[in-house]
Design a protein around this motif. Structure first.
Motif, short mmCIF file in Angstrom:
data_model
loop_
_atom_site.label_atom_id
_atom_site.label_comp_id
_atom_site.label_asym_id
_atom_site.label_seq_id
_atom_site.Cartn_x
_atom_site.Cartn_y
_atom_site.Cartn_z
N ALA A 6 28.22 -82.46 61.45
CA ALA A 6 26.80 -82.29 62.00
C ALA A 6 25.89 -82.52 60.58
CB ALA A 6 26.75 -81.21 62.81
N GLU A 7 26.22 -82.13 59.19
CA GLU A 7 25.74 -82.73 58.25
C GLU A 7 25.17 -82.52 57.46
OE1 GLU A 7 26.58 -79.00 55.73
OE2 GLU A 7 24.60 -78.35 55.54
N GLY A 48 22.97 -86.24 60.31
CA GLY A 48 22.23 -84.77 60.69
C GLY A 48 21.72 -84.49 61.89
N ALA A 49 22.86 -84.38 62.52
CA ALA A 49 23.40 -84.22 64.31
C ALA A 49 22.68 -83.03 64.00
CB ALA A 49 24.45 -83.73 64.70
N ALA A 50 22.16 -82.34 64.77
CA ALA A 50 21.66 -80.86 65.45
C ALA A 50 23.00 -79.96 65.13
CB ALA A 50 21.17 -80.84 67.07
N ILE A 51 22.39 -78.17 64.52
CA ILE A 51 23.46 -77.75 64.30
C ILE A 51 23.74 -76.16 64.93
CG2 ILE A 51 24.23 -78.18 62.11
CD1 ILE A 51 22.46 -75.97 60.96
N GLU A 52 22.69 -75.43 65.90
CA GLU A 52 22.22 -74.68 66.32
C GLU A 52 23.10 -74.03 67.19
OE1 GLU A 52 19.08 -72.75 69.23
OE2 GLU A 52 18.74 -74.37 68.36
N HIS A 80 25.89 -70.92 66.88
CA HIS A 80 25.82 -69.98 67.61
C HIS A 80 27.39 -69.61 67.72
CE1 HIS A 80 22.23 -69.21 68.26
NE2 HIS A 80 21.62 -69.84 68.64
N GLU A 128 30.16 -76.53 74.47
CA GLU A 128 30.04 -75.20 75.20
C GLU A 128 30.14 -74.30 75.51
OE1 GLU A 128 31.18 -79.72 76.73
OE2 GLU A 128 30.32 -79.18 75.14
#
Length: 83
Positions: free
Chosen positions: A33-34, A37-41, A45, A4
């Motif tokens: 993350a892949e 299954g976690a968020a990758i956005e 970025h 972050e």
């Protein structure tokens, strides 16, 4: 640097070695993350910010399967220069 905390402004303050290390780390985060299954956005970025900063500094960015295949088309669509 935490995920972050990776912003274009913050990246201007890190040295080249740290920038390359952060780049490697985003690829590791993406792979994890892949798998989970976690968020990758946020990772995508951050990777885009890092690649843009690498380009600004004239550093080499080698394209690899996975994260680069997600990030680079987004940068191209946004009109950003792609390495």
């Amino acid at each position: 640097m935490k995920l972050e905390e990776i912003t274009p402004a913050a990246l201007k303050d890190v040295d080249d070695q740290e920038l390359v290390s952060l780049h490697r780390r985003t690829h590791q985060w993406f792979a994890n993350a892949e798998e989970s299954g976690a968020a990758i956005e946020a990772i995508v970025h951050a990777h885009g910010f890092i690649v843009a900063e690498m380009q600004r500094r004239g550093l080499t960015h080698n394209v690899h399967p996975g994260l680069d295949q997600v990030t680079l088309p987004k940068q191209a669509a946004a009109g950003d220069v792609v390495i």
